[in-house]
Design an enzyme around this catalytic site. Structure first.
Site, PDB file in Angstrom:
ATOM      1  N   LYS A 112      42.146  33.100  39.576  1.00  0.00           N
ATOM      2  CA  LYS A 112      43.057  34.112  38.360  1.00  0.00           C
ATOM      3  C   LYS A 112      42.950  33.132  37.085  1.00  0.00           C
ATOM      4  O   LYS A 112      42.129  33.005  36.237  1.00  0.00           O
ATOM      5  CB  LYS A 112      43.676  34.614  38.445  1.00  0.00           C
ATOM      6  CG  LYS A 112      42.951  36.318  38.953  1.00  0.00           C
ATOM      7  CD  LYS A 112      43.808  37.594  39.051  1.00  0.00           C
ATOM      8  CE  LYS A 112      42.942  38.169  39.721  1.00  0.00           C
ATOM      9  NZ  LYS A 112      43.352  39.432  39.420  1.00  0.00           N
ATOM     10  N   LYS A 195      33.191  38.320  45.842  1.00  0.00           N
ATOM     11  CA  LYS A 195      33.937  39.642  46.075  1.00  0.00           C
ATOM     12  C   LYS A 195      33.987  40.948  44.759  1.00  0.00           C
ATOM     13  O   LYS A 195      33.701  40.567  43.805  1.00  0.00           O
ATOM     14  CB  LYS A 195      35.621  39.633  46.732  1.00  0.00           C
ATOM     15  CG  LYS A 195      36.240  40.206  45.351  1.00  0.00           C
ATOM     16  CD  LYS A 195      38.094  40.133  46.398  1.00  0.00           C
ATOM     17  CE  LYS A 195      38.536  40.391  45.341  1.00  0.00           C
ATOM     18  NZ  LYS A 195      39.708  41.081  45.027  1.00  0.00           N
ATOM     19  N   LYS A 198      37.289  43.747  40.059  1.00  0.00           N
ATOM     20  CA  LYS A 198      37.161  45.375  38.871  1.00  0.00           C
ATOM     21  C   LYS A 198      36.945  44.220  37.411  1.00  0.00           C
ATOM     22  O   LYS A 198      36.232  44.829  36.540  1.00  0.00           O
ATOM     23  CB  LYS A 198      39.049  45.410  38.695  1.00  0.00           C
ATOM     24  CG  LYS A 198      38.737  46.421  39.397  1.00  0.00           C
ATOM     25  CD  LYS A 198      40.346  47.662  38.808  1.00  0.00           C
ATOM     26  CE  LYS A 198      41.436  47.245  40.135  1.00  0.00           C
ATOM     27  NZ  LYS A 198      42.298  46.461  40.349  1.00  0.00           N
TER      28      LYS A 198
HETATM   29  P1  ATP Z   1      41.082  42.437  39.887  1.00  0.00           P
HETATM   30  O1  ATP Z   1      39.532  41.839  39.817  1.00  0.00           O
HETATM   31  O2  ATP Z   1      42.089  43.131  38.753  1.00  0.00           O
HETATM   32  O3  ATP Z   1      41.450  41.512  40.734  1.00  0.00           O
HETATM   33  P2  ATP Z   1      40.189  43.735  42.626  1.00  0.00           P
HETATM   34  O4  ATP Z   1      38.812  44.477  41.995  1.00  0.00           O
HETATM   35  O5  ATP Z   1      40.104  42.593  43.303  1.00  0.00           O
HETATM   36  O6  ATP Z   1      40.360  43.764  40.846  1.00  0.00           O
HETATM   37  P3  ATP Z   1      42.594  44.334  43.156  1.00  0.00           P
HETATM   38  O7  ATP Z   1      43.685  45.751  42.884  1.00  0.00           O
HETATM   39  O8  ATP Z   1      43.174  43.303  43.258  1.00  0.00           O
HETATM   40  O9  ATP Z   1      41.235  45.257  43.317  1.00  0.00           O
HETATM   41  O10 ATP Z   1      42.972  45.475  45.347  1.00  0.00           O
HETATM   42  C1  ATP Z   1      43.597  46.573  44.701  1.00  0.00           C
HETATM   43  C2  ATP Z   1      43.010  45.951  46.556  1.00  0.00           C
HETATM   44  O11 ATP Z   1      41.595  46.501  46.844  1.00  0.00           O
HETATM   45  C3  ATP Z   1      43.304  45.269  47.613  1.00  0.00           C
HETATM   46  O12 ATP Z   1      44.165  45.983  48.317  1.00  0.00           O
HETATM   47  C4  ATP Z   1      42.357  44.471  47.656  1.00  0.00           C
HETATM   48  O13 ATP Z   1      42.400  43.910  49.085  1.00  0.00           O
HETATM   49  C5  ATP Z   1      41.573  45.393  47.746  1.00  0.00           C
HETATM   50  N1  ATP Z   1      39.805  45.190  47.234  1.00  0.00           N
HETATM   51  C6  ATP Z   1      39.662  45.043  46.302  1.00  0.00           C
HETATM   52  N2  ATP Z   1      38.055  44.309  45.745  1.00  0.00           N
HETATM   53  C7  ATP Z   1      37.503  44.603  47.630  1.00  0.00           C
HETATM   54  C8  ATP Z   1      37.018  44.073  47.630  1.00  0.00           C
HETATM   55  N3  ATP Z   1      35.482  43.828  47.242  1.00  0.00           N
HETATM   56  N4  ATP Z   1      36.352  44.417  49.105  1.00  0.00           N
HETATM   57  C9  ATP Z   1      37.257  45.138  49.986  1.00  0.00           C
HETATM   58  N5  ATP Z   1      38.823  45.301  49.409  1.00  0.00           N
HETATM   59  C10 ATP Z   1      38.954  45.242  48.227  1.00  0.00           C
END
Ligand code: ATP
Ligand code: LTN
Length: 331
Positions: A112, A195, A198
């Protein structure tokens, strides 16, 4: 006494099927067996720049999505992290015993901080300590998260152990609870080496829980595959991971194992497989979207759920904070 579950998601963008498969779907399943607390971690969201108006809207959107996905406020508590000041309080205390070097090794921080044009902040660096505070405040046993968060939970355990050793037994050591679907890491539909996220700048990479049917179909149609014409039995461990990722999504939404998904779809041309996958995703997301609309329009109800959650959270965490203060000599 039931064991305690704690987890949270940042209200930092549109929730997607990675969040659902990796986190929320497990949360729903755990509600009967555990005492569950689910948080909207807005203080984590501001570790990268957020527009205040959008953030306020996203906090309510995420709350309504938790409910629409099946979190039941009769069984579980839902609250907003910034409404319980014990979280940043404990984070400060834990900061004072967390090794700097261990925070420098956090892969999420490394990833990040690279994307922050204006330079990285102390808040982003300290993100895992606030997460440790979230978890430790409620004597949490299990933390259902995606695989990407495992390292943060290891840090949480280390910090808790260090506190317990120094000041006497205070915190319970939590365990990560990772979904069985491909180690719960859903990848981008466009760049299967990263991955689904968001904060992905490519809108075609993620399927959002509130995407329209047409949009879902378009994104799946445009998802990258590989140079093969159809699904082969050797798909696992081969190629760029794109087809494995689509099969993982297929398995998660049809409630079967990955191997069953491979068997069921073997020999299918990618075009046909994608159509079936799109049907499956649309069919699964539709009831969530219908429920979401209903709940999001009822702000009074949302506020009631959040007030109840906040009162519960503070009633639990304030006791632990008192104990921590006493042990540190702060009272
Ligand atoms: P950002 O991009 O803002 O970091 P993010 O999409 O990674 O957001 P988080 O808010 O960090 O989402 O994660 C929320 C939950 O969803 C956590 O438990 C994280 O492990 C899970 N998660 C996020 N992305 C994935 C993914 N691609 N596959 C499985 N689990 C995920
Ligand atoms: N870092 C987590 C969000 C998060 C969290 C938590 C998850 C913050 N505090 C406590 C579980 C328990 C993420 O998903 N990025």
């Amino acid at each position: 006494m039931k064991k305690v579950v704690f987890s949270g998601i940042q209200p930092s963008g549109d929730l997607h099927i990675g969040n659902y498969i990796g986190a929320i779907a497990q949360w729903v399943k755990m509600q009967d067996e555990y005492d569950c607390i689910y948080c909207i971690v807005d203080l984590h969201a501001i570790t990268v720049p957020q527009d205040p108006k959008t953030l306020r809207e996203k906090i309510l959107e995420v709350t309504a999505l938790y409910l629409a996905c099946g979190i039941d406020p009769q069984k579980s508590k839902i609250f907003i992290q910034s409404e319980n000041p014990d979280h940043p309080y404990l984070a400060w205390v834990l900061n004072c015993i967390t090794p700097f070097g261990q925070l420098e090794r956090m892969t999420q921080f490394k990833d990040k901080s690279q994307t922050q044009k204006e330079g990285t902040t102390a808040g982003l660096f300290d993100y895992p300590v606030l997460m440790a505070a979230d978890i430790l405040l409620y004597h949490t046993d299990e933390v259902p998260v995606g695989e990407d968060q495992k390292q943060h939970i290891e840090l949480t355990r280390d910090v808790a152990e260090k506190f317990n050793k120094t000041f006497g037994e205070t915190f319970k050591l939590p365990n990560p609870h990772i979904s069985k679907f491909a180690d719960a890491r859903i990848m981008s539909l466009q760049t299967p080496s990263s991955k689904m996220s968001k904060s992905d700048i490519d809108p075609l990479g993620t399927i959002n829980l509130l995407d329209s049917e047409d949009r879902i179909r378009e994104k799946i149609k445009k998802a990258v595959t590989d140079s093969e014409p159809s699904i082969s039995a050797k798909v696992h461990g081969q190629g760029n991971g794109a087809v494995q990722n689509l099969l993982t999504i297929y398995a998660a939404f049809s409630g079967c194992t990955y191997n069953t998904a491979v068997q069921k779809t073997q020999g299918k041309a990618y075009g046909q497989f994608k159509q079936e996958l799109a049907d499956l995703v649309v069919e699964n997301l539709k009831p969530i979207q219908v429920k979401y609309k209903e709940i999001r329009n009822d702000e009074k109800y949302l506020r009631q759920v959040l007030d109840d959650g906040r009162n519960f959270a503070i009633s639990k965490s304030s006791k632990l904070i008192l104990e921590v203060k006493e042990k540190l000599g702060l009272v």
